[in-house]
Design a protein around this motif. Structure first.
Motif, PDB file in Angstrom:
ATOM      1  N   GLN A 171     -29.120  31.151   9.689  1.00  0.00           N
ATOM      2  CA  GLN A 171     -29.847  31.240  10.963  1.00  0.00           C
ATOM      3  C   GLN A 171     -31.329  31.531  10.709  1.00  0.00           C
ATOM      4  O   GLN A 171     -32.203  30.954  11.357  1.00  0.00           O
ATOM      5  CB  GLN A 171     -29.247  32.365  11.823  1.00  0.00           C
ATOM      6  N   VAL A 185     -33.038  28.446   9.577  1.00  0.00           N
ATOM      7  CA  VAL A 185     -33.303  27.532  10.698  1.00  0.00           C
ATOM      8  C   VAL A 185     -34.512  28.006  11.494  1.00  0.00           C
ATOM      9  O   VAL A 185     -35.396  27.215  11.849  1.00  0.00           O
ATOM     10  CB  VAL A 185     -32.057  27.412  11.613  1.00  0.00           C
ATOM     11  N   LEU A 186     -34.568  29.322  11.738  1.00  0.00           N
ATOM     12  CA  LEU A 186     -35.724  29.860  12.479  1.00  0.00           C
ATOM     13  C   LEU A 186     -37.016  29.588  11.720  1.00  0.00           C
ATOM     14  O   LEU A 186     -38.043  29.260  12.316  1.00  0.00           O
ATOM     15  CB  LEU A 186     -35.549  31.366  12.721  1.00  0.00           C
ATOM     16  N   ARG A 187     -36.951  29.696  10.409  1.00  0.00           N
ATOM     17  CA  ARG A 187     -38.151  29.426   9.600  1.00  0.00           C
ATOM     18  C   ARG A 187     -38.563  27.973   9.768  1.00  0.00           C
ATOM     19  O   ARG A 187     -39.752  27.678   9.916  1.00  0.00           O
ATOM     20  CB  ARG A 187     -37.877  29.739   8.128  1.00  0.00           C
ATOM     21  N   VAL A 188     -37.574  27.051   9.751  1.00  0.00           N
ATOM     22  CA  VAL A 188     -37.886  25.628   9.946  1.00  0.00           C
ATOM     23  C   VAL A 188     -38.533  25.425  11.315  1.00  0.00           C
ATOM     24  O   VAL A 188     -39.481  24.654  11.471  1.00  0.00           O
ATOM     25  CB  VAL A 188     -36.602  24.770   9.820  1.00  0.00           C
TER      26      VAL A 188
END
Lengths: 236, 481
Positions: free
Chosen positions: B381, B384-387
């Protein structure tokens, strides 16, 4: 603004700790115009995902540069690079990587948190985007949706901030052939609609016919001069 | 409405509801324990500080100054050894005291100690420094005894016995009082409640107050009963009244009331005194019947004169030293003795506080463990937040905030529980020990513990937060399986 959506020059990358002098990724030049769509194929393990991570600025190359919309992404550091990625690059993954515990619409809204879109418009825009992509249950949790629908949510999330570039990493690998065909057309048309350039990497030969521009990693280059300069990506 | 970092934190906590709940409870228990202990410490201290009020010294014949204080101010036990009235007068005249209030503690009423004293107890003595006695109802007892048995009830004593102004009662002579008689009810003398005091937060609140002369009369009755020398009814009512007046130093305008009262007393003794033989032959003992041996007290509250608004005086120490030269008495300086008491209790407190701190620390560790364990599931998760554009510091702050939030929730519940707990402790203390302990959790303490716990939790979140910070995005975005 007429800079290319994506412009790569002399990109060299080797996994950290690898002693071999050979590069994992060696890409002399690659350019993608705004709204252009391209398929990059390679055998499994040829560093396709790594190339996308390099382009998205998630890892740094040892040499060369990647420019997105005229901005060298590796020239940005820390939060500035993350923000730039969030606003200008959308990513679609083979396994979607939707946020668990968040509904479909919240997954799309999560992407907008970084954008300059006014907070008050997030929900409405996310709902509109999902609706256009055929999601009729935007409040459902990802696990309550079919695999095909999850893919659409992932596409919507990638496009949420109106990116100049969408990077798709094996976007159809989790789908059956019929759904895969539908999905890739959906991604293409959605990107087209928003003038986002699309760089799709896949080892699925069936994808090839759906892209006008196709390259094979290792013999990348869209003109003769460039082709001579292309260095073959070495195997690990 | 847009998503916020708080939404992400909330979902994260919600997705691990059981672990989150368990961690919050752990923190809440630790915080409640810490606060209850802090509260008890504060209220103990306050309880010790209250009661001695504006007295500078306490004289008694107890074994030690500490016992003198515990008996004389906190009603621990009726003192065993009495001070004669002549001794009182000698001591009272030995120095220009601002007040020298005689107190006698030996009787009780339904478990409430009865302190026989003078009316200066209300007019000169302040139970809490700078705070005079207030009346919730009625009045203080009359400065002169005049053979009227008047009672002023402390707030807690009135509350527990349900007594109110106008009520009549018989006091019990304590089993170990200075008179030496076995505990028994003095039903020859009916006391009337004339006033109820406002709470002072001191031990005096659970006592009853009567005129010291009245206590002497009770004991004179005992003495005469034992010796068989109870005064005979040898006069008619008119003469009896004369007799009353002859020894009555009270203001003349009280005279008529006294007369009526004397009749009441008489009637009462005749109608109700079934415990005594030959009751019709005896009249009630009065102040006129007192001999020196009856006039005993158990303590003296002393204060040297000070400048207005000041509690200190250079003459406290010389006065104290002078009294100490008298080997027949015990002199206590309340501030010193209370310091000793606090030291004794302080050692226990420190151990208890250290234990509470250890529990709090272990709850912080449990937050750390819970969040660190969850990191294994959350790396994807976070990737994904970093992306999506979240920076490393933002991801770090998400985890830190989540950790702090667990701490804050635990602390909030802990504060609520401790307030209820403190109330319960206060209640039990008052009921079982008769010690009035006010819940002493100042808002400043509550805030300090709340903020401290939240910060501690945030600190505990550093480990998982750094794990989140270091999460490799590329590695965690690989296809699952």
């Amino acid at each position: 603004m007429n800079s290319a959506a994506l412009s790569i020059s002399n990109l060299r990358y080797r996994y950290p700790g690898v002693q071999s002098p050979a590069w994992t990724i060696a890409l002399d030049t690659l350019s993608l115009a705004r709204g252009e769509q391209m398929l990059l194929t390679a055998a499994s393990g040829r560093g396709k995902s790594t190339l996308l991570h390099l382009i998205a600025g998630l890892i740094d190359p040892q040499e060369g540069s990647v420019s997105i919309d005229g901005q060298g992404i590796h020239g940005l550091h820390g939060p500035a690079r993350d923000r730039f990625r969030g606003r200008h690059v959308g990513m679609i993954f083979q396994t979607f990587h939707l946020l668990h515990g968040f509904s479909a619409v919240e997954n799309v809204m999560a992407a907008m948190m970084i954008s300059s879109i006014p907070a008050g418009e997030h929900r409405e825009r996310a709902l509109g985007l999902l609706s256009r992509l055929g999601i009729d249950r935007p409040l459902a949790k990802p696990e309550e949706l079919s695999v095909g629908q999850q893919q659409r949510v992932a596409v919507a999330r990638a496009l949420a901030c109106n990116p100049v570039l969408v990077l798709a990493d094996e976007p159809t690998a989790s789908l059956d052939p019929e759904n895969a065909a539908v999905a890739i057309e959906l991604i293409k048309s959605a990107c087209h609609e928003r003038s986002a350039a699309l760089l799709c990497v896949s080892h699925d030969p069936a994808m090839a016919e759906r892209f006008e521009r196709r390259e094979r990693l290792g013999v990348v280059g869209n003109n003769a001069e460039a082709a001579t300069a292309v260095r073959k990506a070495s195997t690990l | 409405m847009a998503l916020t970092d708080f939404t992400i934190i909330r979902r994260s906590l919600g997705s691990r509801l059981f672990a989150t709940g368990a961690t919050v409870v752990t923190v809440a228990v630790a915080v409640a324990l810490l606060l209850v202990l802090l509260s008890m410490r504060e209220s103990w201290r306050k309880a010790f500080d209250r009661g001695t009020g504006n007295m500078h010294m306490l004289v008694s014949r107890d074994a030690s100054p500490l016992v003198a204080l515990l008996n004389g101010v906190f009603y621990a036990n009726p003192p065993q050894r009495a001070i004669e009235w002549a001794k009182y007068n000698q001591l009272a005249d030995s120095f220009p005291w601002e007040f020298a209030i005689p107190v006698q503690y030996g009787d009780s009423y339904r478990g409430s100690p009865v302190l026989a004293t003078s009316s200066e107890f209300f007019t000169a003595f302040e139970p809490v420094q700078g705070r005079r006695w207030g009346l919730a109802s009625g009045r203080f007892f009359a400065p002169e005894f005049a053979d009227k048995f008047e009672v002023v009830a402390g707030s807690a004593a009135a509350a527990t016995t349900g007594m109110k102004v106008g009520d009549k009662l018989h006091v019990t002579h304590g089993a170990s009082g200075p008179g030496g008689a076995a505990g028994h009810e003095h039903d020859e003398f009916t006391y009337e409640v004339v006033g109820v005091l406002e709470p002072s937060g001191s031990a005096h609140d659970r006592a009853l107050f009567t005129h010291v002369t009245g206590a002497w009369v009770l004991h004179a009755q005992d003495r005469m009963e034992r010796a068989g020398t109870l005064p005979k009814v040898e006069v008619n009512h008119a003469e009896h009244d004369e007799n009353e007046h002859a020894h009555d130093d009270a203001a003349e305008d009280h005279g008529h009331d006294d007369e009526e009262h004397a009749h009441d007393e008489d009637d009462h003794a005749h109608g109700d005194g079934h415990a005594h033989e030959n009751e019709h032959d005896h009249r009630a003992v009065t102040a006129a019947d007192l001999i020196e041996a009856d006039k005993l007290i158990t303590g003296i509250y002393l204060r040297v004169p000070t400048r207005p608004g000041s509690d200190n005086s250079a003459s406290i120490q010389p006065a104290f030293d002078q009294l100490r030269r008298d080997p027949s008495i015990t002199v206590a300086q309340p501030t010193q003795q209370i310091g000793t008491l606090k030291k004794v209790v302080g050692n226990i407190e420190q151990i208890l506080l250290a234990m509470a701190a250890a529990v709090l620390l272990s709850s912080a560790v449990s937050i750390m463990v819970a969040l660190s364990t969850s990191m294994d599931q959350r790396r994807r998760q976070i990737a994904v937040l970093r992306v999506l554009g979240f920076s490393r510091p933002r991801v770090l702050s998400l985890v830190l905030t989540e950790s702090a939030l667990i701490g804050a929730m635990g602390a909030a519940i802990g504060v609520a529980v401790s307030l209820a707990g403190a109330w319960l402790v206060t209640f039990v203390m008052k009921q079982k020990l008769g010690l009035l302990i006010e819940p002493a959790l100042s808002p400043r303490w509550l805030l300090a513990v709340f903020v401290g716990t939240t910060l501690l939790a945030a600190l505990a979140g550093m480990v998982p937060a750094i794990m989140a910070y270091r999460t490799s995005v590329a590695k965690n975005l690989r296809p699952m399986g």
